[in-house]
Write a protein that holds these residues in place. Structure first.
Motif, PDB file in Angstrom:
ATOM      1  N   GLY A   1       0.783  -1.231   0.000  1.00 58.56           N
ATOM      2  CA  GLY A   1       0.000   0.000   0.000  1.00 58.56           C
ATOM      3  C   GLY A   1       0.813   1.278   0.000  1.00 58.56           C
ATOM      4  N   LEU A   2       2.147   1.181   0.043  1.00 61.89           N
ATOM      5  CA  LEU A   2       2.958   2.397   0.025  1.00 61.89           C
ATOM      6  C   LEU A   2       2.710   3.192  -1.251  1.00 61.89           C
ATOM      7  N   ASP A   3       2.558   4.471  -1.088  1.00 60.96           N
ATOM      8  CA  ASP A   3       2.269   5.359  -2.216  1.00 60.96           C
ATOM      9  C   ASP A   3       3.574   5.987  -2.699  1.00 60.96           C
ATOM     10  N   VAL A   4       4.213   5.333  -3.660  1.00 64.01           N
ATOM     11  CA  VAL A   4       5.481   5.804  -4.215  1.00 64.01           C
ATOM     12  C   VAL A   4       5.176   6.706  -5.406  1.00 64.01           C
ATOM     13  N   THR A   5       5.699   7.916  -5.385  1.00 58.68           N
ATOM     14  CA  THR A   5       5.473   8.871  -6.462  1.00 58.68           C
ATOM     15  C   THR A   5       5.875   8.270  -7.806  1.00 58.68           C
ATOM     16  N   GLY A   6       4.989   8.366  -8.773  1.00 60.23           N
ATOM     17  CA  GLY A   6       5.263   7.875 -10.112  1.00 60.23           C
ATOM     18  C   GLY A   6       4.749   6.481 -10.390  1.00 60.23           C
ATOM     19  N   VAL A   7       4.463   5.698  -9.332  1.00 62.96           N
ATOM     20  CA  VAL A   7       3.956   4.341  -9.540  1.00 62.96           C
ATOM     21  C   VAL A   7       2.508   4.429 -10.008  1.00 62.96           C
ATOM     22  N   VAL A   8       2.219   3.741 -11.113  1.00 59.30           N
ATOM     23  CA  VAL A   8       0.889   3.789 -11.720  1.00 59.30           C
ATOM     24  C   VAL A   8      -0.026   2.709 -11.154  1.00 59.30           C
ATOM     25  N   LYS A   9       0.506   1.512 -10.915  1.00 61.98           N
ATOM     26  CA  LYS A   9      -0.312   0.365 -10.484  1.00 61.98           C
ATOM     27  C   LYS A   9       0.332  -0.298  -9.273  1.00 61.98           C
ATOM     28  N   ARG A  10      -0.483  -0.561  -8.242  1.00 59.25           N
ATOM     29  CA  ARG A  10      -0.021  -1.279  -7.050  1.00 59.25           C
ATOM     30  C   ARG A  10      -0.756  -2.612  -6.976  1.00 59.25           C
ATOM     31  N   TYR A  11       0.011  -3.688  -6.926  1.00 60.98           N
ATOM     32  CA  TYR A  11      -0.542  -5.034  -6.779  1.00 60.98           C
ATOM     33  C   TYR A  11      -0.338  -5.490  -5.340  1.00 60.98           C
ATOM     34  N   THR A  12      -1.227  -6.351  -4.863  1.00 60.90           N
ATOM     35  CA  THR A  12      -1.090  -6.904  -3.510  1.00 60.90           C
ATOM     36  C   THR A  12      -0.273  -8.191  -3.499  1.00 60.90           C
ATOM     37  N   SER A  13       0.045  -8.721  -4.689  1.00 60.54           N
ATOM     38  CA  SER A  13       0.861  -9.923  -4.832  1.00 60.54           C
ATOM     39  C   SER A  13       1.557  -9.860  -6.189  1.00 60.54           C
ATOM     40  N   PRO A  14       2.568 -10.702  -6.417  1.00 64.09           N
ATOM     41  CA  PRO A  14       3.270 -10.650  -7.698  1.00 64.09           C
ATOM     42  C   PRO A  14       2.326 -10.911  -8.877  1.00 64.09           C
ATOM     43  N   PRO A  15       2.365 -10.051  -9.883  1.00 64.19           N
ATOM     44  CA  PRO A  15       1.504 -10.241 -11.055  1.00 64.19           C
ATOM     45  C   PRO A  15       2.050 -11.346 -11.958  1.00 64.19           C
ATOM     46  N   THR A  16       1.165 -11.948 -12.718  1.00 62.99           N
ATOM     47  CA  THR A  16       1.596 -12.967 -13.671  1.00 62.99           C
ATOM     48  C   THR A  16       1.944 -12.354 -15.019  1.00 62.99           C
ATOM     49  N   GLN A  17       1.480 -11.137 -15.266  1.00 60.03           N
ATOM     50  CA  GLN A  17       1.731 -10.427 -16.527  1.00 60.03           C
ATOM     51  C   GLN A  17       1.624  -8.935 -16.239  1.00 60.03           C
ATOM     52  N   LEU A  18       2.350  -8.121 -16.985  1.00 57.17           N
ATOM     53  CA  LEU A  18       2.268  -6.670 -16.830  1.00 57.17           C
ATOM     54  C   LEU A  18       1.896  -6.020 -18.147  1.00 57.17           C
TER      55      LEU A  18
ATOM     56  N   ILE B   1       8.729 -11.392 -16.017  1.00 58.77           N
ATOM     57  CA  ILE B   1       7.361 -11.391 -15.523  1.00 58.77           C
ATOM     58  C   ILE B   1       6.478 -11.734 -16.718  1.00 58.77           C
ATOM     59  N   GLY B   2       5.843 -12.881 -16.649  1.00 59.57           N
ATOM     60  CA  GLY B   2       5.069 -13.333 -17.800  1.00 59.57           C
ATOM     61  C   GLY B   2       5.997 -13.606 -18.965  1.00 59.57           C
ATOM     62  N   ASP B   3       5.699 -12.996 -20.105  1.00 56.02           N
ATOM     63  CA  ASP B   3       6.504 -13.262 -21.296  1.00 56.02           C
ATOM     64  C   ASP B   3       7.528 -12.171 -21.601  1.00 56.02           C
ATOM     65  N   ALA B   4       7.787 -11.271 -20.665  1.00 55.10           N
ATOM     66  CA  ALA B   4       8.738 -10.183 -20.911  1.00 55.10           C
ATOM     67  C   ALA B   4       9.662  -9.978 -19.707  1.00 55.10           C
ATOM     68  N   ALA B   5      10.846  -9.453 -19.985  1.00 59.66           N
ATOM     69  CA  ALA B   5      11.797  -9.082 -18.926  1.00 59.66           C
ATOM     70  C   ALA B   5      11.653  -7.585 -18.657  1.00 59.66           C
ATOM     71  N   TYR B   6      11.830  -7.204 -17.399  1.00 56.84           N
ATOM     72  CA  TYR B   6      11.640  -5.818 -16.982  1.00 56.84           C
ATOM     73  C   TYR B   6      12.819  -5.327 -16.154  1.00 56.84           C
ATOM     74  N   TRP B   7      13.077  -4.022 -16.251  1.00 61.24           N
ATOM     75  CA  TRP B   7      13.947  -3.351 -15.298  1.00 61.24           C
ATOM     76  C   TRP B   7      13.133  -3.248 -14.021  1.00 61.24           C
ATOM     77  N   VAL B   8      13.673  -3.695 -12.900  1.00 60.76           N
ATOM     78  CA  VAL B   8      12.945  -3.606 -11.626  1.00 60.76           C
ATOM     79  C   VAL B   8      13.849  -2.989 -10.552  1.00 60.76           C
ATOM     80  N   ILE B   9      13.222  -2.260  -9.667  1.00 60.59           N
ATOM     81  CA  ILE B   9      13.863  -1.793  -8.446  1.00 60.59           C
ATOM     82  C   ILE B   9      13.375  -2.726  -7.351  1.00 60.59           C
ATOM     83  N   VAL B  10      14.297  -3.267  -6.568  1.00 61.39           N
ATOM     84  CA  VAL B  10      13.936  -4.163  -5.471  1.00 61.39           C
ATOM     85  C   VAL B  10      14.381  -3.512  -4.168  1.00 61.39           C
ATOM     86  N   ALA B  11      13.418  -3.303  -3.280  1.00 57.58           N
ATOM     87  CA  ALA B  11      13.702  -2.797  -1.943  1.00 57.58           C
ATOM     88  C   ALA B  11      13.513  -3.944  -0.968  1.00 57.58           C
TER      89      ALA B  11
END
Length: 131
Positions: free
Chosen positions: A12-29, A115-125
């Protein structure tokens, strides 16, 4: 605090710039919903004092992931710049949350993740907190 409550707090953290917040890992983006964030499964540690049998505060750790951009989208300099903006916004949000007492410490890193059928740049905290 339970593991479920802790992951819900991070989700639920509201990070500036984040468009979508999921409660669990998504299967596709969808690239239209990037940056998107979600928590991974947490882990924790609770110690018991051997003298007196008292339980200490549990220490909970959970990765909060923010997918910034698909690996093949845009140019590397543009994606790098966008990742820096997201990591700065995440740092600011975690610093604010730490003042509230739930977050004790964190580390931030840039990674790539499928994630799903594509690779993504991710930030991990990797966020550690206690009740």
């Amino acid at each position: 605090m339970t593991y479920t409550e802790y992951t819900a707090t991070l989700a639920g953290l509201d990070v500036t710039g984040v468009v979508k917040r999921y409660t669990s890992p998504p299967t596709q983006l969808s690239t239209a919903q990037l940056p998107a964030q979600w928590p991974r499964l947490p882990q924790g540690e609770t110690t018991i004092a051997s003298m007196g049998g008292q339980m200490g505060l549990p220490s909970l750790t959970c990765d909060l992931v923010i997918a910034v951009e698909a690996m093949g989208q845009n140019t590397q300099p543009a994606n790098y710049s966008k990742a820096l903006a997201v990591i700065d916004a995440l740092q600011a949000t975690l610093a604010d949350e730490a003042l509230g007492g739930v977050v004790d410490s964190w580390t931030l890193r840039l990674d790539a993740e499928q994630i799903g059928d594509a690779a993504y740049w991710v930030i991990v905290a990797t966020v550690t907190g206690s009740d």
